[in-house]
Design a protein around this motif. Sequence first.
Motif, PDB file in Angstrom:
ATOM      1  N   GLN A 388      28.896  44.044  45.113  1.00 56.27           N
ATOM      2  CA  GLN A 388      28.594  43.187  43.972  1.00 56.27           C
ATOM      3  C   GLN A 388      29.209  41.810  44.133  1.00 56.27           C
ATOM      4  O   GLN A 388      28.560  40.793  43.893  1.00 56.27           O
ATOM      5  N   ARG A 389      30.494  41.773  44.539  1.00 58.32           N
ATOM      6  CA  ARG A 389      31.191  40.492  44.615  1.00 58.32           C
ATOM      7  C   ARG A 389      30.790  39.680  45.855  1.00 58.32           C
ATOM      8  O   ARG A 389      30.625  38.474  45.773  1.00 58.32           O
ATOM      9  N   VAL A 390      30.661  40.365  47.002  1.00 59.71           N
ATOM     10  CA  VAL A 390      30.349  39.643  48.240  1.00 59.71           C
ATOM     11  C   VAL A 390      28.959  39.033  48.168  1.00 59.71           C
ATOM     12  O   VAL A 390      28.696  37.974  48.736  1.00 59.71           O
ATOM     13  N   SER A 391      28.044  39.700  47.471  1.00 59.83           N
ATOM     14  CA  SER A 391      26.679  39.178  47.372  1.00 59.83           C
ATOM     15  C   SER A 391      26.640  37.877  46.575  1.00 59.83           C
ATOM     16  O   SER A 391      25.762  37.043  46.767  1.00 59.83           O
ATOM     17  N   ARG A 392      27.632  37.680  45.662  1.00 56.07           N
ATOM     18  CA  ARG A 392      27.640  36.476  44.824  1.00 56.07           C
ATOM     19  C   ARG A 392      28.727  35.481  45.223  1.00 56.07           C
ATOM     20  O   ARG A 392      28.546  34.283  45.142  1.00 56.07           O
ATOM     21  N   PHE A 393      29.856  35.998  45.638  1.00 53.93           N
ATOM     22  CA  PHE A 393      30.981  35.126  45.971  1.00 53.93           C
ATOM     23  C   PHE A 393      31.546  35.551  47.329  1.00 53.93           C
ATOM     24  O   PHE A 393      30.859  36.127  48.144  1.00 53.93           O
ATOM     25  N   GLU A 394      32.825  35.224  47.537  1.00 51.74           N
ATOM     26  CA  GLU A 394      33.528  35.696  48.718  1.00 51.74           C
ATOM     27  C   GLU A 394      34.079  37.097  48.452  1.00 51.74           C
ATOM     28  O   GLU A 394      34.041  37.602  47.336  1.00 51.74           O
ATOM     29  N   LEU A 399      39.696  36.088  48.229  1.00 51.41           N
ATOM     30  CA  LEU A 399      40.037  35.228  47.092  1.00 51.41           C
ATOM     31  C   LEU A 399      41.484  35.450  46.654  1.00 51.41           C
ATOM     32  O   LEU A 399      42.195  34.498  46.321  1.00 51.41           O
ATOM     33  N   LEU A 400      41.928  36.705  46.643  1.00 57.22           N
ATOM     34  CA  LEU A 400      43.311  36.999  46.275  1.00 57.22           C
ATOM     35  C   LEU A 400      44.285  36.360  47.250  1.00 57.22           C
ATOM     36  O   LEU A 400      45.332  35.828  46.846  1.00 57.22           O
ATOM     37  N   ARG A 401      43.966  36.417  48.535  1.00 58.89           N
ATOM     38  CA  ARG A 401      44.855  35.820  49.542  1.00 58.89           C
ATOM     39  C   ARG A 401      44.935  34.315  49.395  1.00 58.89           C
ATOM     40  O   ARG A 401      45.936  33.695  49.750  1.00 58.89           O
ATOM     41  N   GLN A 402      43.880  33.699  48.864  1.00 61.26           N
ATOM     42  CA  GLN A 402      43.884  32.251  48.654  1.00 61.26           C
ATOM     43  C   GLN A 402      44.414  31.882  47.271  1.00 61.26           C
ATOM     44  O   GLN A 402      44.424  30.706  46.905  1.00 61.26           O
ATOM     45  N   ASN A 403      44.864  32.903  46.513  1.00 63.46           N
ATOM     46  CA  ASN A 403      45.397  32.709  45.161  1.00 63.46           C
ATOM     47  C   ASN A 403      44.374  32.001  44.269  1.00 63.46           C
ATOM     48  O   ASN A 403      44.717  31.113  43.475  1.00 63.46           O
ATOM     49  N   ARG A 404      43.126  32.416  44.402  1.00 57.45           N
ATOM     50  CA  ARG A 404      42.050  31.887  43.567  1.00 57.45           C
ATOM     51  C   ARG A 404      41.630  32.950  42.550  1.00 57.45           C
ATOM     52  O   ARG A 404      41.842  34.141  42.777  1.00 57.45           O
ATOM     53  N   PRO A 405      41.056  32.531  41.413  1.00 52.06           N
ATOM     54  CA  PRO A 405      40.604  33.514  40.415  1.00 52.06           C
ATOM     55  C   PRO A 405      39.666  34.546  41.028  1.00 52.06           C
ATOM     56  O   PRO A 405      38.734  34.207  41.759  1.00 52.06           O
ATOM     57  N   THR A 406      39.949  35.803  40.712  1.00 51.59           N
ATOM     58  CA  THR A 406      39.211  36.900  41.343  1.00 51.59           C
ATOM     59  C   THR A 406      38.779  37.909  40.281  1.00 51.59           C
ATOM     60  O   THR A 406      39.590  38.343  39.467  1.00 51.59           O
ATOM     61  N   HIS A 407      37.506  38.275  40.323  1.00 55.37           N
ATOM     62  CA  HIS A 407      36.977  39.296  39.420  1.00 55.37           C
ATOM     63  C   HIS A 407      37.105  40.664  40.085  1.00 55.37           C
ATOM     64  O   HIS A 407      36.573  40.891  41.171  1.00 55.37           O
ATOM     65  N   LEU A 408      37.817  41.559  39.432  1.00 54.41           N
ATOM     66  CA  LEU A 408      37.977  42.921  39.921  1.00 54.41           C
ATOM     67  C   LEU A 408      37.450  43.891  38.863  1.00 54.41           C
ATOM     68  O   LEU A 408      37.460  43.584  37.673  1.00 54.41           O
ATOM     69  N   GLY A 409      37.011  45.031  39.298  1.00 55.80           N
ATOM     70  CA  GLY A 409      36.498  46.026  38.366  1.00 55.80           C
ATOM     71  C   GLY A 409      37.563  47.032  37.971  1.00 55.80           C
ATOM     72  O   GLY A 409      38.693  47.015  38.463  1.00 55.80           O
TER      73      GLY A 409
END
Length: 434
Positions: A388-394, A399-409
Amino acid sequence: MELLLSAILGDLTSRSINFIINKVSKPPALAVEDSLQRVLLRAQVIIDEAMGKHITNQAMLLRLNLLRDAMHRGHYVLDTFRCQHQDEDDDKDQAVSRSSSLSKIISAKRPFFSSRGAQALKELQETLEKLSSMILDANDIVMFLTRCSLLYRQPYSMHLQLSNCMFGRQMEVELVINFLLRSQSYGAEELEFMPIVGPCQVGKSTLVTHVCKDGRVRGHFSKILFFRIHGFTDDELATFREGCAVKFQNHTSDMKKDGRLLVIIELDGDLNEEALDRLYFASKQYAPRGSKLIVTSRFDNIVKFGSTQALTLKYLSHEAYWYFFKTLTFGSMDPEMHPRLMHFAMEIARMQKCSFVGANIISRLLRDNIDVQFWFKVLAFFKGLTQQRVSRFEHPLDLLRQNRPTHLGRMATPSEDLVVYHQHQCYSEEEVLS
């Protein structure tokens, strides 16, 4: 004497007959699989013994690293081969359950060996030949290990032993320790400085922590100071001068060690050349002679300031990460006794992007719930999250390693999302509770 001779001959005869029967009855794939299993066991005995020994010889550490990498590769290839057969068995069972015709049942149960299976067998053979050659050349390693002193008493289970050392970094740990214990040349005034660089969450801080726990290091320095610096502002410079972030302190008299300090600085961001100059000269000004400086950073612009070769850390290989994940997940259980669980674990590990944090959290979750349905649910959760996430974002872990906002389920409530906006590393229980 005659009785003893007849007993020996009888034993040799029975062994020969059993050997011939096994050779004739076993398919080539199973024969290679068994041989690789035995060679891996020999390699693991050597590596496990080395993990509990005090080894400072860099050439020997390099050889052990090569043997360890080959062992990890061997386990990965062997487990992949077995999981592939698990997939094929599941496909056959489905074909049989859906079929009501005897002819279909017979065809479904015929020996199946696809082109993928032929490639896997070839990979098994190549891995076996390489590892066998390394084991044959390992006699001097075994002799060397018998002369090394023990680091600690080895626990019964390998998953417990991993908590006493940093997995896959034994050579790097000894490299840093050798730098710290090395005597400064007579008359030298420069502060000796080792840069440690690598991507986020590769294990830089963990490596330094393991080094600082070593008795040789704690006995060599009067104090070990730890600083975390963002941009090296005037306030941070004042804090650095005061030395208020004492992480470890040895109670032995400072006079016996000439007041030597070990200064560890973790750079939380990128510093320009001017800030790096200020950092180095402030360290040199306030640290007594014989002190050492270690700076960790994600950026390699600090490398040119080092007085010794920089240490660059990389993520574990997929083969080494699988060995680490499997060992933590199954603990003292034998994975071969749980082929479906091993298949699920391997699929879950492949989606973790070689994350140490992920391995420690997920392996504990799986080990506390030894159930096929639960493990399948965890696998389905990560598959859905990744797709779900890779198809829309990284990838979420990138994203977590880059300390960027991350959507998790959430596995318990799939309809809800968990969003991580920012990560902050805490170094004490008080800081977490506050």
